[in-house]
Motif scaffolding. Structure first.
Motif, PDB file in Angstrom:
ATOM      1  N   UNK A 117     149.272  55.236  88.224  1.00  0.00           N
ATOM      2  CA  UNK A 117     149.645  53.903  88.729  1.00  0.00           C
ATOM      3  C   UNK A 117     148.456  53.222  89.395  1.00  0.00           C
ATOM      4  N   UNK A 118     147.617  54.027  90.069  1.00  0.00           N
ATOM      5  CA  UNK A 118     146.452  53.428  90.737  1.00  0.00           C
ATOM      6  C   UNK A 118     145.446  52.923  89.716  1.00  0.00           C
ATOM      7  N   UNK A 121     146.814  49.860  88.200  1.00  0.00           N
ATOM      8  CA  UNK A 121     146.654  48.725  89.119  1.00  0.00           C
ATOM      9  C   UNK A 121     145.200  48.256  89.113  1.00  0.00           C
ATOM     10  N   UNK A 122     144.281  49.204  89.147  1.00  0.00           N
ATOM     11  CA  UNK A 122     142.861  48.864  89.149  1.00  0.00           C
ATOM     12  C   UNK A 122     142.466  48.093  87.895  1.00  0.00           C
ATOM     13  N   UNK A 127     139.207  45.690  87.368  1.00  0.00           N
ATOM     14  CA  UNK A 127     138.108  46.611  87.670  1.00  0.00           C
ATOM     15  C   UNK A 127     137.571  47.171  86.361  1.00  0.00           C
ATOM     16  N   UNK A 131     133.880  50.834  87.916  1.00  0.00           N
ATOM     17  CA  UNK A 131     134.399  50.562  89.255  1.00  0.00           C
ATOM     18  C   UNK A 131     135.601  51.446  89.565  1.00  0.00           C
ATOM     19  N   UNK A 135     135.198  53.638  92.712  1.00  0.00           N
ATOM     20  CA  UNK A 135     135.955  53.159  93.871  1.00  0.00           C
ATOM     21  C   UNK A 135     137.311  53.832  94.025  1.00  0.00           C
ATOM     22  N   UNK A 136     137.827  54.377  92.929  1.00  0.00           N
ATOM     23  CA  UNK A 136     139.149  54.998  93.033  1.00  0.00           C
ATOM     24  C   UNK A 136     139.081  56.491  92.754  1.00  0.00           C
ATOM     25  N   UNK A 139     136.358  58.799  95.094  1.00  0.00           N
ATOM     26  CA  UNK A 139     136.747  58.982  96.499  1.00  0.00           C
ATOM     27  C   UNK A 139     137.998  59.849  96.642  1.00  0.00           C
ATOM     28  N   UNK A 140     138.930  59.701  95.696  1.00  0.00           N
ATOM     29  CA  UNK A 140     140.148  60.496  95.786  1.00  0.00           C
ATOM     30  C   UNK A 140     139.879  61.948  95.408  1.00  0.00           C
ATOM     31  N   UNK A 214     138.801  61.071 102.616  1.00  0.00           N
ATOM     32  CA  UNK A 214     139.030  59.699 103.069  1.00  0.00           C
ATOM     33  C   UNK A 214     140.146  59.643 104.113  1.00  0.00           C
ATOM     34  N   UNK A 215     139.943  58.790 105.111  1.00  0.00           N
ATOM     35  CA  UNK A 215     140.857  58.681 106.239  1.00  0.00           C
ATOM     36  C   UNK A 215     142.327  58.603 105.811  1.00  0.00           C
ATOM     37  N   UNK A 216     142.580  57.784 104.804  1.00  0.00           N
ATOM     38  CA  UNK A 216     143.965  57.547 104.406  1.00  0.00           C
ATOM     39  C   UNK A 216     144.643  58.746 103.767  1.00  0.00           C
ATOM     40  N   UNK A 217     143.851  59.764 103.373  1.00  0.00           N
ATOM     41  CA  UNK A 217     144.451  60.926 102.725  1.00  0.00           C
ATOM     42  C   UNK A 217     144.753  62.026 103.722  1.00  0.00           C
ATOM     43  N   UNK A 219     146.615  63.734 106.684  1.00  0.00           N
ATOM     44  CA  UNK A 219     148.008  63.589 107.151  1.00  0.00           C
ATOM     45  C   UNK A 219     148.064  63.752 108.640  1.00  0.00           C
TER      46      UNK A 219
END
Lengths: 219, 377
Positions: A117-118, A121-122, A127, A131, A135-136, A139-140, A214-217, A219
């Motif tokens: 899905x990401x 979306x990209x 993108x 990219x 960018x996706x 980093x993940x 990454x910060x968002x990953x 928990x």
């Protein structure tokens, strides 16, 4: 007691072996990360499923070759290429090969498992594939790649001791010499330092893994 | 404007996903692509921004064939929102919303300003949310951020693939309402994919109903309900299409304007005469200009007479406000068991009267007016 005496009397020598060992690991794993991540990204590409299967299969087989045998196999190969067949170079090559499976497999899996899905979306937002990768996907994938590197480093710290059989320097030296001269204190000293190195490397890389997540990953 | 001309998609294995579909979406309108799964609605949408290459036919964006544009440039000019949302978990809400602005090399101040603007538009406090990560949001908030992100660079066109699909019905209903309000302001040209007939009717200016890759009917929702082209459409919109069409119409459409009213101090005999003359048993009572006060019934007059209206009236300000749908008004009538319902504005000033009888007539009218038949039982 004997071990302690030995260590106490040979601080500088042991220090040098440790540094040699670390250098070997540093060089080989830096290269292993570079090769493994690049190759992992490549085989995770669209339409490369078959190549990926083959590469991962080969990397898997590599892990099953006993290290001593691999060193033995590398010697004639390198001399045929007119390269030094003993010492630092074959050791680095062997360690790169051993490091491939965890790094390669983790890179490949992490990139393949990024939520479609990401990516959708990209793409939908315009993108470019590059990219999306930078960018996706990457980093993940970083935390998983770091876990693979950690795995590779710990494995290689052990295997590097055996590289002494083909003339590389490192903490394999006291173990090797101890075996030949029945000096238990030397063998144990080598073993202790290898273990300490492995534990330290594991701990440090665990910290790095956390830092690179990454910060968002988190928990 | 988006114009599809004989658009066809055939996959290499021979599957015909979309077959000779043509329609256009006017600027500022919301077009719903509706149909059962596998009908080709998503494929059709994805051919507009070229996520799926077209096999034959043309898609024009403001007159330019979309294959003549750079595909990434094309996509950056179209907002894109999907059911799975696909927020990037390693980026903050602000960074997610800035995705397209960054691709278009906006400065970071501009991007942040836009993110804040969009969060405000979505009813989310920018200071609270801009630095949060997607994992810290609720499902509804994520969905909002997904829509905000698709609006990032203020594209004239938006493609939305079941953008409210992944949330509970109550939140979905609220998001739909909010989005309609936003669309009213921003007036984007939107292609909106859904399989939900209720969502299609609620959201669409026009609905394109697809089946097996073919466009079966393309019409405004009211027409889709009132005049289904064939059995498939009729089955798809459901047997309760009458009720659904009530959801589309506002009370103003069915009410009688300036109905006959009486005042509290009017004489009862006089009121009875008015009733006789107008052939009715019911009159609305107002005061101070036109403020709704209650109603009066002929039976009650006979018991209270002689006297004034205030002796016989029922004080009751139950009413439908202008702007509510007929479905809501009907619900009120059924709940209160009344056949007449005054319509008032926000200040309780009487605007009209809705009767059960008019409602019945109206439903019949929409059926015959559009050439449709009365529902078969």
């Amino acid at each position: 007691m004997e071990v302690w005496q030995y260590i106490n009397g040979h601080w500088i020598t042991i220090g040098n072996w440790t540094l040699d060992h670390l250098w070997l690991i540093f060089v080989s794993n830096s290269l292993a990360v570079f090769i493994g991540v690049s190759l992992g990204i490549f085989i995770a590409g669209k339409g490369r499923e078959e190549i990926a299967d083959t590469v991962l299969y080969l990397a898997g087989i590599m892990m099953t070759i006993p290290s001593l045998a691999l060193f033995g196999l590398l010697m004639p190969l390198l001399s045929a290429l007119d390269l030094p067949s003993i010492g630092f170079l074959p050791a680095v090559i062997a360690l790169i090969l051993y490091g491939q499976l965890p790094i390669l497999r983790n890179t490949y899996t992490a990139i393949r498992e990024v939520d479609p899905a990401m990516i959708e979306a990209g793409r939908g937002m315009g993108m470019t594939p590059r990219q999306i990768l930078l960018k996706i996907k990457l980093p993940l994938a970083v935390p998983v790649i770091m876990a693979g590197l950690r795995n590779a480093v710990v494995i290689n710290i052990g295997i590097a001791t055996i590289a002494v059989f083909i003339g590389a320097r490192g903490l394999g030296v006291p173990i090797f010499r101890g075996l030949r001269t029945s000096r238990m204190d030397m063998i144990i000293t080598g073993a202790i330092f290898v273990s300490i190195l492995a534990l330290l490397a594991d701990g440090l890389l665990a910290l790095a893994e956390k830092k690179f997540t990454p910060e968002g990953l988190k928990k | 404007m988006i114009k599809l001309e004989n658009v066809t998609k055939v996959y290499p294995d021979g599957t015909e996903a979309v077959n000779d579909v043509s329609f256009e979406v006017k600027d500022g309108k919301l077009c719903v692509l509706l149909g059962p799964s596998g009908c080709g609605k998503t494929t059709t949408m994805k051919m507009i921004n070229r996520l799926i290459p077209i096999s034959s036919g043309h898609i024009y964006i403001d007159g330019t064939d979309n294959r003549e544009m750079d595909e990434n440039e094309l996509r950056r000019e179209m907002g894109y929102a999907i059911q799975e949302i696909g927020l990037f978990p390693h980026m903050t809400v602000g960074e997610n919303i800035s995705t397209v602005p960054k691709l278009k090399n906006w400065s970071s101040q501009e991007s942040e300003k836009r993110s804040r603007e969009l969060l405000n538009l979505m009813g989310m406090d920018p200071d609270e949310f801009i630095d949060k990560y997607p994992t810290e949001l609720s499902g509804g908030q994520r969905q909002r951020v997904g829509v905000a992100r698709s609006l990032g660079a203020d594209p004239p066109i938006m493609l939305m693939d079941e953008p409210f699909g992944a949330i509970d019905p109550i939140t979905r209903d609220r998001l739909q309402d909010e989005f309609l309000k936003i669309q009213n302001e921003i007036q984007k040209t939107i292609v909106f994919v859904t399989h939900d007939i209720n969502e299609a009717i609620k959201m669409g200016d026009r609905v394109a109903l697809l089946k097996d890759g073919e466009l079966i009917q393309y019409s405004p929702p009211a027409e889709l309900l009132a005049a289904p082209k064939n059995r498939f459409v009729r089955d798809f919109v459901g047997s309760d299409r009458t009720l659904k069409s009530l959801r589309l119409m506002k009370v103003e459409k069915a009410m009688k304007e300036s109905p006959r009213v009486v005042r509290e101090d009017d004489d009862l005999d006089e009121v009875e005469n008015i009733m006789k003359k107008n052939d009715t048993n019911y009159l609305i009572v107002v005061r101070n200009g036109n403020e709704l006060k209650g109603w009066i019934n002929r039976e009650d007059i006979e018991d209270a007479s002689p006297g004034t209206v205030s002796d016989a009236m029922v004080e009751d300000t139950g009413a439908a406000e202008t702007g509510t749908t007929l479905a809501e008004a009907l619900t009120v009538m059924l709940e209160r068991d009344v056949a007449n319902l005054p319509v008032v504005d926000a200040e309780m000033k009487l605007q009209g009267l809705l009767t059960f009888h008019d409602l019945q007539n109206l439903i019949g009218e929409t059926y015959t007016e559009s050439g449709g038949k009365h529902p078969e039982v």
